[in-house]
Design a protein around this motif. Structure first.
Motif, short mmCIF file in Angstrom:
data_model
loop_
_atom_site.label_atom_id
_atom_site.label_comp_id
_atom_site.label_asym_id
_atom_site.label_seq_id
_atom_site.Cartn_x
_atom_site.Cartn_y
_atom_site.Cartn_z
N LEU A 71 30.33 48.28 -12.58
CA LEU A 71 30.92 47.46 -13.64
C LEU A 71 32.40 47.18 -13.38
O LEU A 71 32.88 46.07 -13.61
CB LEU A 71 30.71 48.15 -14.99
N GLN A 72 33.11 48.19 -12.89
CA GLN A 72 34.54 48.00 -12.61
C GLN A 72 34.77 47.03 -11.45
O GLN A 72 35.83 46.41 -11.36
CB GLN A 72 35.19 49.35 -12.30
N SER A 73 33.77 46.86 -10.60
CA SER A 73 33.89 45.91 -9.49
C SER A 73 33.67 44.48 -9.94
O SER A 73 33.82 43.54 -9.15
CB SER A 73 32.88 46.26 -8.39
N GLY A 74 33.28 44.30 -11.22
CA GLY A 74 33.07 42.96 -11.75
C GLY A 74 31.63 42.51 -11.81
O GLY A 74 31.34 41.40 -12.26
N ILE A 75 30.71 43.35 -11.36
CA ILE A 75 29.29 43.02 -11.45
C ILE A 75 28.82 43.29 -12.87
O ILE A 75 29.15 44.31 -13.47
CB ILE A 75 28.46 43.86 -10.45
N ARG A 76 28.03 42.37 -13.40
CA ARG A 76 27.44 42.57 -14.73
C ARG A 76 26.10 43.27 -14.57
O ARG A 76 25.28 42.87 -13.73
CB ARG A 76 27.29 41.23 -15.46
N LEU A 77 25.87 44.31 -15.38
CA LEU A 77 24.67 45.13 -15.25
C LEU A 77 23.93 45.19 -16.59
O LEU A 77 24.51 45.56 -17.60
CB LEU A 77 25.05 46.55 -14.80
N VAL A 78 22.66 44.81 -16.55
CA VAL A 78 21.80 44.87 -17.74
C VAL A 78 20.62 45.79 -17.42
O VAL A 78 19.92 45.57 -16.43
CB VAL A 78 21.29 43.47 -18.13
N LYS A 79 20.41 46.81 -18.27
CA LYS A 79 19.34 47.78 -18.03
C LYS A 79 18.28 47.65 -19.12
O LYS A 79 18.56 47.82 -20.31
CB LYS A 79 19.90 49.21 -18.03
N ILE A 80 17.05 47.37 -18.70
CA ILE A 80 15.93 47.18 -19.63
C ILE A 80 14.83 48.19 -19.34
O ILE A 80 14.43 48.36 -18.18
CB ILE A 80 15.38 45.75 -19.52
N TYR A 81 14.36 48.85 -20.40
CA TYR A 81 13.22 49.77 -20.27
C TYR A 81 12.09 49.22 -21.13
O TYR A 81 12.24 49.05 -22.34
CB TYR A 81 13.58 51.18 -20.72
N MET A 82 10.93 48.97 -20.50
CA MET A 82 9.78 48.43 -21.22
C MET A 82 8.84 49.58 -21.57
O MET A 82 8.37 50.31 -20.70
CB MET A 82 9.08 47.37 -20.38
N SER A 83 8.59 49.73 -22.86
CA SER A 83 7.88 50.90 -23.38
C SER A 83 6.50 50.53 -23.92
O SER A 83 6.38 49.62 -24.76
CB SER A 83 8.71 51.55 -24.50
N ILE A 84 5.46 51.21 -23.43
CA ILE A 84 4.11 51.00 -23.95
C ILE A 84 3.50 52.34 -24.35
O ILE A 84 3.96 53.40 -23.95
CB ILE A 84 3.19 50.31 -22.91
N GLU A 111 15.81 37.27 -24.48
CA GLU A 111 16.82 37.22 -25.54
C GLU A 111 17.91 38.25 -25.29
O GLU A 111 19.10 37.98 -25.50
CB GLU A 111 16.17 37.43 -26.90
N HIS A 112 17.51 39.44 -24.85
CA HIS A 112 18.50 40.49 -24.59
C HIS A 112 19.42 40.10 -23.44
O HIS A 112 20.64 40.32 -23.51
CB HIS A 112 17.82 41.82 -24.30
N ILE A 113 18.87 39.54 -22.39
CA ILE A 113 19.69 39.10 -21.25
C ILE A 113 20.70 38.07 -21.70
O ILE A 113 21.90 38.14 -21.37
CB ILE A 113 18.79 38.54 -20.13
N LEU A 114 20.25 37.09 -22.48
CA LEU A 114 21.15 36.03 -22.94
C LEU A 114 22.23 36.58 -23.87
O LEU A 114 23.36 36.08 -23.88
CB LEU A 114 20.33 34.95 -23.66
N GLU A 115 21.87 37.60 -24.65
CA GLU A 115 22.86 38.21 -25.55
C GLU A 115 23.85 39.10 -24.80
O GLU A 115 24.99 39.27 -25.23
CB GLU A 115 22.14 39.04 -26.61
N SER A 116 23.41 39.66 -23.67
CA SER A 116 24.23 40.64 -22.95
C SER A 116 25.27 40.02 -22.04
O SER A 116 26.27 40.67 -21.71
CB SER A 116 23.33 41.57 -22.12
#
Length: 270
Positions: free
Chosen positions: A172-185, A256-261
Motif C-alpha cells: 500500500l505504501q508503494s502506491g498499489i491499491r489492494l482489495v481483499k475479498i473473501y467469499m463465504s458459503i 459493488e465493493h470493488i467500485l466502492e473501494s
C-alpha cells in the motif's frame, strides 16, 4: 408436459415494466430455461443481468481511469473451494480491456520457488502502471489451505502470519491499491456444488484432491479462517466478506465493493 410454478405464498403481480423486461431475449431465455417455469425467478435473473451490465460499465470507467492515471490495482479473492471465486472474476473481467488486466491463479510452487521468500512468486505477478491484477487465491494460501492440508510446516505458517501485515503495508505504501475479498458459503452449499461439479462432464476437471477433502476438513478450515481474519483484517488492509450461497448476489456484491473501494473518477469518459 410443460409446467408452470404458481406456488406463491403471496400472489405475484407482474407490472408493465416487469413484462417489458421478460419480453426481451434475456427474459424469454430465462423463463424457458428451466421447468417448472417460474416467472419470479426469471424476473430476478433478468434484473441481475441488467444490474450486472450497469456495474460492468462502471468497471470499464474504473479501468479507463486507472490506465489514464497509471494506477496499479490488486484484487485478491479467497474463500472455500467452490465458493464462486472464478465465476465472480469472470463477470468482473469479461467486459474490460484484456490488455490492461491479468488473472493470476498460480499452480503449486516449484522446488526452486519453495527455496525462495514465500511472497516472491506473488510479487512477480504485481501490476505495472495502468494494470489491474486479480488473484484467484493468493499468498493467503499459507494462512488456511496450506496448514489445513499439511502443505507447510508450523514454523512456516507462523513466519507468514508475522510477516503478512507488514508485507501488505509495503504494498500500500508503494502506491498499489489492494482489495481483499473473501467469499463465504455454507457447508451444505459447498456439498451441493461439489455434487454438481462431479455430475457435470464439463466441470469435473475442477475437482482436485484438496476439494475432495474439503468437507471432511470443514472445521479445520473454519479454525484457520478465524485466525486469518483476527490477524489480517486490519484498518489499513481490511477484508470484505461476501455471502456467496447465491451466486448472482455474490457477483453483484463483489463488483459493488470493488467500485466502492477504489476512488476512481466517476466522470471519466469511456
Amino acid at each position: 408436459m410443460n409446467k408452470v410454478n404458481n406456488a406463491h405464498k403471496v400472489p405475484f403481480k407482474l407490472t408493465e415494466a416487469d413484462a417489458e423486461k421478460l419480453n426481451s431475449k434475456e427474459g424469454l431465455i430465462s423463463v424457458m430455461s428451466k421447468e417448472p417455469y417460474n416467472i419470479e425467478r426469471a424476473l430476478r435473473y433478468v434484473n441481475y443481468l441488467n444490474k450486472l451490465e450497469e456495474l460492468q460499465v462502471e468497471l470499464i470507467r474504473l479501468q479507463t481511469w486507472a490506465i489514464e492515471k497509471g494506477e496499479r490495482i490488486i484484487i485478491l479473492f479467497e474463500g472455500r473451494d467452490a465458493a464462486g471465486k472464478g465465476g465472480a472474476i469472470r463477470r468482473i473481467t469479461e467486459r474490460i480491456n484484456p490488455r490492461h488486466m491479468r488473472i493470476v491463479a498460480l499452480p503449486k510452487p516449484t522446488e526452486e520457488q519453495k527455496s525462495q521468500w514465500y511472497f516472491q512468486r506473488y510479487v512477480e505477478q504485481f501490476p505495472k502502471a495502468g494494470e489491474l491484477v486479480l488473484f484467484d487465491r493468493s499468498w493467503y494460501n499459507r494462512a488456511v489451505v496450506e496448514p489445513v492440508n499439511g502443505f507447510c510446516t508450523e514454523d512456516q505458517y507462523k513466519v507468514f502470519m508475522k510477516q503478512v501485515n507488514g508485507f501488505e503495508k509495503m504494498i500500500l505504501q508503494s502506491g498499489i491499491r489492494l482489495v481483499k475479498i473473501y467469499m463465504s458459503i455454507s457447508k451444505k452449499e459447498q456439498h451441493k456444488r461439489f455434487d454438481e461439479i462431479k455430475n457435470d462432464p464439463l466441470k469435473q476437471w475442477k475437482m482436485t484432491p484438496v476439494d475432495e477433502r474439503a468437507q471432511d476438513l470443514w472445521d479445520d478450515y473454519t479454525e484457520y479462517k478465524k485466525k486469518m481474519f483476527k490477524k489480517t483484517n486490519t484498518a489499513l488492509s481490511p477484508w470484505k466478506i461476501i455471502k456467496a450461497n447465491r451466486k448472482t448476489h455474490a457477483r453483484i456484491a463483489c463488483i459493488e465493493h470493488i467500485l466502492e473501494s477504489i476512488p476512481y473518477d466517476k466522470n471519466t469518459e469511456i
